[in-house]
Motif scaffolding. Structure first.
Motif, short mmCIF file in Angstrom:
data_model
loop_
_atom_site.label_atom_id
_atom_site.label_comp_id
_atom_site.label_asym_id
_atom_site.label_seq_id
_atom_site.Cartn_x
_atom_site.Cartn_y
_atom_site.Cartn_z
N THR A 160 40.62 44.79 41.32
CA THR A 160 41.47 43.71 41.60
C THR A 160 41.18 42.56 40.88
O THR A 160 42.01 41.62 40.38
CB THR A 160 41.63 43.54 42.96
N GLU A 161 39.76 42.07 40.88
CA GLU A 161 39.42 40.85 40.50
C GLU A 161 39.80 40.44 39.03
O GLU A 161 40.12 39.71 38.59
CB GLU A 161 37.81 40.68 40.60
N GLY A 162 39.44 41.73 38.40
CA GLY A 162 39.85 42.11 36.94
C GLY A 162 41.25 41.84 36.53
O GLY A 162 41.75 41.10 35.74
N ALA A 163 42.05 42.46 37.45
CA ALA A 163 43.63 42.44 37.34
C ALA A 163 44.08 40.83 37.50
O ALA A 163 45.18 40.47 36.56
CB ALA A 163 44.35 43.11 38.50
N ILE A 164 43.50 40.35 38.24
CA ILE A 164 43.92 38.43 38.39
C ILE A 164 43.13 37.64 37.20
O ILE A 164 44.02 36.83 36.54
CB ILE A 164 43.20 38.11 39.64
N PHE A 170 40.43 35.62 54.70
CA PHE A 170 41.07 36.99 53.91
C PHE A 170 39.65 37.51 53.26
O PHE A 170 38.59 36.95 52.81
CB PHE A 170 41.77 36.34 52.44
N THR A 171 39.94 39.04 53.01
CA THR A 171 38.98 39.79 52.45
C THR A 171 39.49 39.30 50.99
O THR A 171 40.37 39.03 50.53
CB THR A 171 38.98 41.44 52.49
N TYR A 172 38.54 39.62 50.02
CA TYR A 172 38.56 39.43 48.66
C TYR A 172 39.97 40.18 48.26
O TYR A 172 40.82 39.87 47.61
CB TYR A 172 37.67 39.52 47.65
N LYS A 173 40.06 41.45 48.65
CA LYS A 173 41.34 42.25 48.28
C LYS A 173 42.68 41.60 48.84
O LYS A 173 43.48 41.54 48.08
CB LYS A 173 41.05 43.59 48.74
N GLU A 174 42.55 41.30 50.11
CA GLU A 174 43.67 40.55 50.55
C GLU A 174 44.10 39.26 49.82
O GLU A 174 45.38 39.18 49.62
CB GLU A 174 43.49 40.27 52.03
N ARG A 175 43.10 38.51 49.46
CA ARG A 175 43.43 37.27 48.90
C ARG A 175 44.09 37.43 47.46
O ARG A 175 44.81 36.65 46.80
CB ARG A 175 42.17 36.54 48.80
N ALA A 176 43.20 38.46 46.71
CA ALA A 176 44.05 38.96 45.45
C ALA A 176 45.25 39.45 45.55
O ALA A 176 46.04 39.19 44.64
CB ALA A 176 42.93 40.09 44.97
N GLN A 177 45.55 40.30 46.50
CA GLN A 177 46.94 40.70 46.33
C GLN A 177 47.79 39.70 46.63
O GLN A 177 48.85 39.62 46.17
CB GLN A 177 46.90 41.90 47.82
N ALA A 178 47.49 38.77 47.63
CA ALA A 178 48.39 37.41 47.92
C ALA A 178 48.73 36.75 46.58
O ALA A 178 49.60 36.25 46.37
CB ALA A 178 47.83 36.67 49.04
N LEU A 179 47.58 36.72 45.75
CA LEU A 179 47.76 35.74 44.69
C LEU A 179 48.69 36.65 43.57
O LEU A 179 49.46 35.99 42.95
CB LEU A 179 46.40 35.48 43.81
N LEU A 180 48.48 37.80 43.40
CA LEU A 180 49.29 38.61 42.63
C LEU A 180 50.92 38.75 43.15
O LEU A 180 51.60 38.93 42.59
CB LEU A 180 48.93 40.12 42.70
N ALA A 181 50.83 38.73 44.48
CA ALA A 181 52.37 38.59 45.05
C ALA A 181 52.83 37.24 45.03
O ALA A 181 53.96 36.93 45.65
CB ALA A 181 51.98 38.97 46.82
#
Length: 416
Positions: free
Chosen positions: A219-223, A276-287
């Motif tokens: 997920t980090e890479g996707a961001i 946030f967990t990193y995954k949750e934060r990343a998903q929020a950014l992507l959203a």
């Protein structure tokens, strides 16, 4: 800036040896712009790219579709534009808009911001006022009151000047922000301002661990990865994002307040600071939920007539300026005994000659104080001072742009 004929090492060496003329140099400004772009919600970045075309990526073919291509553009190519045009006759008025100088400023022993005698030059002729001016132009554009040409120019200035404000010596009134302070770097003659413009950054790029030369994964890479362009500083950005801004990183907790502006408690409105967990934060950014993802608060407040509810350059710049005394960015050893404007008696250690001799360092310029040392450059690197300032500038730039454009519907928005 794509790596093609030159190797990464060759480019880094060239960057280190070249004199840097303006704040952060081109690389620093491009790093700030890229960090900001990583944090921009997709609709906001799409609108920003639409405003900046066709001047943005002149050397690259435009995407066939801004809907299908992501990111639709890169902000890095325009990040140093404000430096390239400042000497043109029609833009000479912008020269003092890259810094702010307090009349009484005398680091490292006295950091006045602004002090009893105020600022040098016109009160509106500095980077703090300029940031407010271009932000207002963009707000008026978002309300349909300005042309896309006005917005394009304002965007390019905003991207650059936000970076300038986070270079500590651009906040200092002494020796033209350190340009007149001769120092040595790795035995070569330079000045204090140039050390902070580019030499510290170039050194950090060279010293970035090799594992960051590979793309981030998951997920980090996707961001992060879509916004990197094969530049020499890509690995450096990966490290700042992974070790600095990620959940649990060096800047995780403090970054949540980087967009805050001073305001009475009764007027504060908070979006909260969820864990946030990193995954949750990343998903929020992507959203595209930028503010919630970073756990940031709203920013009402005013100071010095330049600060408002979204942009508070005076409040943000004041602690950056303090670094000239507190780190200190401005070394005590630059002042021979009794010569400092404050009159302080300082032990210069013969401008560091004894330390250099003990370390076996050559001194081709024995009259100059060497800054490429563990005591100066090493301390700055260990404390991640430059990385923090670059990250802070990027996050704040993203926050301001998001606040301006988040409610503007990109689809069907007419650019005139």
């Amino acid at each position: 800036m794509r790596i093609s004929l030159l190797s990464a090492t060759a480019i880094a060496v060239a960057l280190a040896n070249a004199p840097a003329a303006y704040a952060w140099g081109a690389a620093g400004h491009e790093i700030v712009a890229t960090i900001a772009q990583i944090h921009l919600p997709k609709p906001v970045l799409t609108l920003v790219c639409d405003i900046l075309r066709p001047s943005l990526n002149l050397s690259e073919p435009a995407p066939v579709s801004t809907v299908d291509a992501y990111p639709p553009c890169s902000l890095a190519p325009i990040a140093a534009w404000a430096d390239t045009i400042r000497m043109r006759p029609e833009y000479r008025y912008t020269a003092p808009l890259h810094y702010v100088n307090a009349v009484d400023d005398a680091p490292p022993d006295g950091c006045a911001f602004p002090g009893t005698h105020g600022w040098q030059g016109r009160p509106t002729g500095n980077v703090l006022a300029a940031l407010g001016n271009v932000t207002n132009v963009l707000r008026e554009f978002a309300d349909g009151q300005r042309s896309v040409g006005d917005a394009e120019e304002a965007l390019k200035f905003l991207v650059h000047w936000m970076g300038d404000m986070h270079q500590p010596l651009h906040m200092s009134g002494r020796e033209k922000g350190g340009n007149g302070a001769k120092v040595a770097w790795n035995g070569r003659s330079t000045n204090l301002h140039s050390v902070w413009d580019g030499l510290l950054i170039a050194q950090s790029i060279r010293q970035t661990p090799r594992n960051y030369s590979r793309p981030l994964t998951g997920t980090e890479g996707a961001i992060v990865e879509p916004h990197l362009r094969g530049a020499i500083y890509d690995s450096y950005i990966r490290r700042i994002m992974h070790e600095g801004l990620a959940i649990g990183g060096r800047f995780d907790e403090e970054s949540r307040s980087w967009l805050d502006c001073p305001t009475p408690e009764s007027e504060k409105k908070s979006l909260g600071t969820p864990s946030f967990t990193y995954k949750e934060r990343a998903q929020a950014l992507l959203a595209m939920d930028f503010y919630t993802a970073l756990g940031l608060t709203t920013r009402p407040g005013t100071e010095e007539g330049w600060d408002d509810a979204v942009l508070c350059p005076f409040a943000w710049a004041k602690p950056i300026h303090k670094l000239n005394c507190e780190l200190p960015v401005w070394p005590h050893n630059l002042d021979p005994t009794g010569s400092h404007p404050s009159g302080a008696e300082l032990d210069t250690d013969d401008f560091g000659a004894e330390a250099d001799a003990a370390a076996g360092r050559p001194r081709p310029h024995p009259e100059l104080f060497e800054l490429d040392t563990p005591e100066y450059a090493g301390k700055i690197a260990k404390e991640w001072v430059v990385e923090r300032l670059l990250a802070m500038a990027g996050v704040r730039l993203a926050g301001v742009l998001t606040d301006i454009f988040q409610d503007v519907e990109a689809d069907g928005f007419v650019l005139v």
